[in-house]
Design a protein around this motif. Sequence first.
Motif, PDB file in Angstrom:
ATOM      1  N   UNK A 135       0.821  -1.212   0.000  1.00 40.27           N
ATOM      2  CA  UNK A 135       0.000   0.000   0.000  1.00 40.27           C
ATOM      3  C   UNK A 135       0.853   1.260   0.000  1.00 40.27           C
ATOM      4  N   UNK A 136       2.037   1.179   0.615  1.00 41.66           N
ATOM      5  CA  UNK A 136       2.900   2.358   0.673  1.00 41.66           C
ATOM      6  C   UNK A 136       3.409   2.726  -0.722  1.00 41.66           C
ATOM      7  N   UNK A 137       3.838   1.720  -1.474  1.00 41.86           N
ATOM      8  CA  UNK A 137       4.348   1.957  -2.832  1.00 41.86           C
ATOM      9  C   UNK A 137       3.248   1.873  -3.882  1.00 41.86           C
ATOM     10  N   UNK A 138       2.041   1.500  -3.452  1.00 41.78           N
ATOM     11  CA  UNK A 138       0.888   1.389  -4.349  1.00 41.78           C
ATOM     12  C   UNK A 138       1.192   0.453  -5.522  1.00 41.78           C
ATOM     13  N   UNK A 139       1.518  -0.805  -5.163  1.00 41.00           N
ATOM     14  CA  UNK A 139       1.796  -1.783  -6.211  1.00 41.00           C
ATOM     15  C   UNK A 139       1.542  -3.195  -5.684  1.00 41.00           C
ATOM     16  N   UNK A 140       1.424  -4.132  -6.614  1.00 45.12           N
ATOM     17  CA  UNK A 140       1.280  -5.547  -6.295  1.00 45.12           C
ATOM     18  C   UNK A 140       2.548  -6.254  -6.746  1.00 45.12           C
ATOM     19  N   UNK A 141       3.283  -6.822  -5.806  1.00 43.73           N
ATOM     20  CA  UNK A 141       4.527  -7.530  -6.103  1.00 43.73           C
ATOM     21  C   UNK A 141       4.200  -9.005  -6.359  1.00 43.73           C
ATOM     22  N   UNK A 142       4.369  -9.436  -7.593  1.00 45.94           N
ATOM     23  CA  UNK A 142       3.997 -10.788  -8.010  1.00 45.94           C
ATOM     24  C   UNK A 142       5.118 -11.770  -7.680  1.00 45.94           C
ATOM     25  N   UNK A 143       4.785 -12.822  -6.947  1.00 45.51           N
ATOM     26  CA  UNK A 143       5.738 -13.895  -6.649  1.00 45.51           C
ATOM     27  C   UNK A 143       5.489 -15.119  -7.527  1.00 45.51           C
ATOM     28  N   UNK A 144       4.250 -15.306  -7.927  1.00 43.92           N
ATOM     29  CA  UNK A 144       3.874 -16.425  -8.806  1.00 43.92           C
ATOM     30  C   UNK A 144       2.641 -16.030  -9.587  1.00 43.92           C
ATOM     31  N   UNK A 145       2.580 -16.455 -10.840  1.00 42.41           N
ATOM     32  CA  UNK A 145       1.383 -16.254 -11.656  1.00 42.41           C
ATOM     33  C   UNK A 145       1.222 -17.458 -12.574  1.00 42.41           C
ATOM     34  N   UNK A 146       0.018 -17.977 -12.646  1.00 42.99           N
ATOM     35  CA  UNK A 146      -0.253 -19.108 -13.539  1.00 42.99           C
ATOM     36  C   UNK A 146      -0.059 -18.663 -14.990  1.00 42.99           C
ATOM     37  N   UNK A 147       0.405 -19.598 -15.811  1.00 38.45           N
ATOM     38  CA  UNK A 147       0.629 -19.278 -17.214  1.00 38.45           C
ATOM     39  C   UNK A 147      -0.657 -19.307 -18.025  1.00 38.45           C
ATOM     40  N   UNK A 148      -0.711 -18.477 -19.055  1.00 39.94           N
ATOM     41  CA  UNK A 148      -1.848 -18.465 -19.965  1.00 39.94           C
ATOM     42  C   UNK A 148      -1.520 -19.287 -21.205  1.00 39.94           C
ATOM     43  N   UNK A 149      -2.524 -19.473 -22.056  1.00 42.89           N
ATOM     44  CA  UNK A 149      -2.308 -20.166 -23.325  1.00 42.89           C
ATOM     45  C   UNK A 149      -1.316 -19.377 -24.181  1.00 42.89           C
ATOM     46  N   UNK A 150      -0.490 -20.099 -24.920  1.00 44.87           N
ATOM     47  CA  UNK A 150       0.470 -19.447 -25.805  1.00 44.87           C
ATOM     48  C   UNK A 150      -0.257 -18.779 -26.968  1.00 44.87           C
ATOM     49  N   UNK A 151       0.125 -17.542 -27.222  1.00 48.23           N
ATOM     50  CA  UNK A 151      -0.448 -16.831 -28.361  1.00 48.23           C
ATOM     51  C   UNK A 151       0.229 -17.278 -29.657  1.00 48.23           C
ATOM     52  N   UNK A 152      -0.439 -17.106 -30.800  1.00 51.68           N
ATOM     53  CA  UNK A 152       0.178 -17.479 -32.078  1.00 51.68           C
ATOM     54  C   UNK A 152       1.518 -16.775 -32.262  1.00 51.68           C
ATOM     55  N   UNK A 153       2.548 -17.528 -32.586  1.00 52.81           N
ATOM     56  CA  UNK A 153       3.880 -16.961 -32.764  1.00 52.81           C
ATOM     57  C   UNK A 153       4.685 -16.857 -31.480  1.00 52.81           C
ATOM     58  N   UNK A 154       4.047 -17.066 -30.343  1.00 53.36           N
ATOM     59  CA  UNK A 154       4.750 -16.928 -29.074  1.00 53.36           C
ATOM     60  C   UNK A 154       5.674 -18.117 -28.797  1.00 53.36           C
ATOM     61  N   UNK A 155       5.347 -19.272 -29.362  1.00 55.44           N
ATOM     62  CA  UNK A 155       6.156 -20.470 -29.116  1.00 55.44           C
ATOM     63  C   UNK A 155       7.593 -20.280 -29.592  1.00 55.44           C
ATOM     64  N   UNK A 156       7.741 -19.698 -30.795  1.00 55.94           N
ATOM     65  CA  UNK A 156       9.082 -19.472 -31.324  1.00 55.94           C
ATOM     66  C   UNK A 156       9.889 -18.545 -30.417  1.00 55.94           C
ATOM     67  N   UNK A 157       9.215 -17.507 -29.901  1.00 57.95           N
ATOM     68  CA  UNK A 157       9.887 -16.568 -29.005  1.00 57.95           C
ATOM     69  C   UNK A 157      10.307 -17.256 -27.707  1.00 57.95           C
ATOM     70  N   UNK A 158       9.447 -18.144 -27.206  1.00 55.68           N
ATOM     71  CA  UNK A 158       9.770 -18.861 -25.979  1.00 55.68           C
ATOM     72  C   UNK A 158      10.945 -19.815 -26.192  1.00 55.68           C
ATOM     73  N   UNK A 159      10.952 -20.473 -27.355  1.00 55.58           N
ATOM     74  CA  UNK A 159      12.061 -21.390 -27.658  1.00 55.58           C
ATOM     75  C   UNK A 159      13.370 -20.619 -27.728  1.00 55.58           C
ATOM     76  N   UNK A 160      13.336 -19.420 -28.340  1.00 58.93           N
ATOM     77  CA  UNK A 160      14.542 -18.600 -28.427  1.00 58.93           C
ATOM     78  C   UNK A 160      15.002 -18.154 -27.042  1.00 58.93           C
ATOM     79  N   UNK A 161      14.040 -17.772 -26.214  1.00 59.69           N
ATOM     80  CA  UNK A 161      14.367 -17.354 -24.846  1.00 59.69           C
ATOM     81  C   UNK A 161      14.999 -18.499 -24.064  1.00 59.69           C
ATOM     82  N   UNK A 162      14.417 -19.687 -24.203  1.00 57.45           N
ATOM     83  CA  UNK A 162      14.962 -20.855 -23.505  1.00 57.45           C
ATOM     84  C   UNK A 162      16.341 -21.230 -24.042  1.00 57.45           C
ATOM     85  N   UNK A 163      16.525 -21.080 -25.366  1.00 57.61           N
ATOM     86  CA  UNK A 163      17.830 -21.376 -25.959  1.00 57.61           C
ATOM     87  C   UNK A 163      18.894 -20.416 -25.425  1.00 57.61           C
ATOM     88  N   UNK A 164      18.522 -19.134 -25.331  1.00 58.06           N
ATOM     89  CA  UNK A 164      19.452 -18.146 -24.773  1.00 58.06           C
ATOM     90  C   UNK A 164      19.782 -18.471 -23.324  1.00 58.06           C
TER      91      UNK A 164
END
Length: 259
Positions: free
Chosen positions: A147-176
Motif C-alpha cells: 500500500x505504501x508503494x501502491x503496487x502488487x509484487x507478483x511472486x507467482x502467476x499461472x501461465x496463460x495459453x500461448x499466443x500465435x507466434x509466441x512459441x518461437x519466441x519462448x524457444x529462443x528465450x529458452x535457448x538463450x
Amino acid sequence: MDIEQKQAELIDHFVKKASAQVGSAIGAVIVEATSHASLFAFSEILAVPTVAELEGTENSVYLELLRLFAHGTWSDYKSNSGSLPQLLPDQVLKLKQLTVLTLAETNKVLPYDQLMLELDVTNVRELEDFIINECIYAGIVRGKLDQLRRCFEVQFAAGRDLRPGQLGSMIQTLSNWLGTSDNLLISIQEKIKWADTMSELDKKHRKDVEDKVEEVKKSVAVKADLDFRGIEEIYSEPGGVMDYEEDRIRPKRRRHPIV
C-alpha cells in the motif's frame, strides 16, 4: 486437488463436450467454458475440429470469443465488443482475472494505477479486494500488496495459453537461457579447478614448511646433544674442570724460609 489437476480435468471435460457438438450448440459449450470459475486455459478447446469449423460461419463470433479468453484481455474486449457477444458477469470476472495474468507475464511489480486502468476499477480498496478475493484465493497468483508503494509484487502467476507466434519466441528465450547456463557452468568448473589447484599448492607449501621445521628441530636437537656431551666430557676428564676447582679451593701450605 491442486489447480493443475483441476485444470486438466476441466479441459478434458470441455474438449469431449465440444467434440460431441456442432454449429450453434458449440456456442453454448464455449459460453459455459469461459464462465467456469476454475478454468483458465482454452487452447485445447480451440484445437477441437468442430470448434475450428465455426470459422466463417454465422457462429464464428463464439470462436472469436474463445480466442479472446485464450489470449486476450479486458481491454481487448472493450476495443472489439461490437463484434463479440455480450459477456455474462462470470465471463467479465474471468477475463479480468486473465488480464492480471497477462500483466504478470512481463512485469513482477504491477502499479496500482496500471491495474485500475486495465481492470476498470475506480479505487484502491476495490482493486485490493479483487486481487485478494478473485486472484490470490483462486490460486492463480501469489504476491504482496504494497500500500505504501501502491503496487502488487507478483511472486507467482499461472501461465496463460500461448499466443500465435509466441512459441518461437519462448524457444529462443529458452535457448538463450540454456547458452547462458552452459557458459556459467563452464565458468564454475574453471573456478573449481583453480580452487583445487590452489588447494594442492597450499598443501604442498604447508608440507614443505613442516618438513623444514622438522629439519630445524632435528638440527637444534643434534647441536644441543653435541654441546651437552662436550660439556659432560670436560667435567668428567681427570684434571678437568672438577679437579681444577678442587685445587683452587684446597688450602695451600705455607712454605717456611730455610735458615
